[in-house]
Design an enzyme around this catalytic site. Structure first.
Site, PDB file in Angstrom:
ATOM      1  N   TYR A 174       0.840  -1.202   0.000  1.00 22.18           N
ATOM      2  CA  TYR A 174       0.000   0.000   0.000  1.00 22.18           C
ATOM      3  C   TYR A 174       0.875   1.251   0.000  1.00 22.18           C
ATOM      4  CZ  TYR A 174      -3.509   3.400   1.526  1.00 22.18           C
ATOM      5  OH  TYR A 174      -4.328   4.495   1.620  1.00 22.18           O
ATOM      6  N   LYS A 188       0.910   3.983  -3.018  1.00 17.70           N
ATOM      7  CA  LYS A 188       0.519   5.373  -2.797  1.00 17.70           C
ATOM      8  C   LYS A 188       1.692   6.323  -3.056  1.00 17.70           C
ATOM      9  CE  LYS A 188      -3.840   4.928  -2.141  1.00 17.70           C
ATOM     10  NZ  LYS A 188      -4.806   5.601  -3.030  1.00 17.70           N
TER      11      LYS A 188
END
Length: 179
Positions: A82, A86
């Protein structure tokens, strides 16, 4: 895309908010490649693909807003895919701001901190975490979806007509708190 263009002729505002997080502790070096790819496919590639589809339909002066995360700057063990995805969204935003500037298209990001959503609920509901997160957040609370929506609304509007390639942190000050 064809229906949008047929109905409106162009795209003036696009908000790209693709996000998933894996439900358990996923380590970068030991987790399955399928899990890694799923998170990158949704969070990063899922941000890129709509841009490619609509690229020729953006109006001059359009505003593109990506939703990254405070995790793009803060590595989190067990949530590495993640964080990497991002970070990629953050760099994609900066790159596209330069690539689309000649068309006066603005590309910016919003980086939410801990916002009360169904995705963050399991994390926040774990024993004592909600209070701990609020305590390390300078403004002393968990963010609400409206906090993010207000930042997106500002970036989409004319008041931000000279803003591109930047990230607005909507995190109650947690990024400056050097967690």
């Amino acid at each position: 895309a064809q229906r949008v263009v047929a109905a409106h002729g162009r795209v003036d505002i696009m908000v790209l908010a693709a996000a998933i997080v894996l439900p358990a502790d996923h380590r970068v070096l030991t987790d399955s490649l399928e899990s890694w790819n799923r998170v990158l496919d949704v969070n990063l590639t899922g941000t890129l693909l709509p841009l490619r589809v609509f690229e020729s339909h953006f109006s001059e002066g359009a505003s593109i807003i990506t939703i990254t995360s405070g995790e793009y700057q803060h590595a989190t063990p067990g949530n590495g895919a993640y964080c990497v995805a991002k970070s990629g969204v953050w760099m994609l935003t900066k790159t596209l701001a330069l690539e689309l500037a000649h068309r006066h298209i603005r590309v910016n990001a919003v980086a939410p901190g801990f916002i009360e959503t169904p995705m963050t609920k399991p994390f926040l509901d774990a024993s004592g975490r909600r209070d701990k997160v609020a305590a390390i957040t300078p403004l002393g609370r968990i963010g609400q979806p409206r906090d993010v929506a207000d930042a997106v609304s500002w970036l989409a509007g004319d008041q931000s007509s000279f803003v591109t390639g930047t990230t607005i942190w909507v995190d109650g000050g947690i990024a400056v708190n050097e967690r």
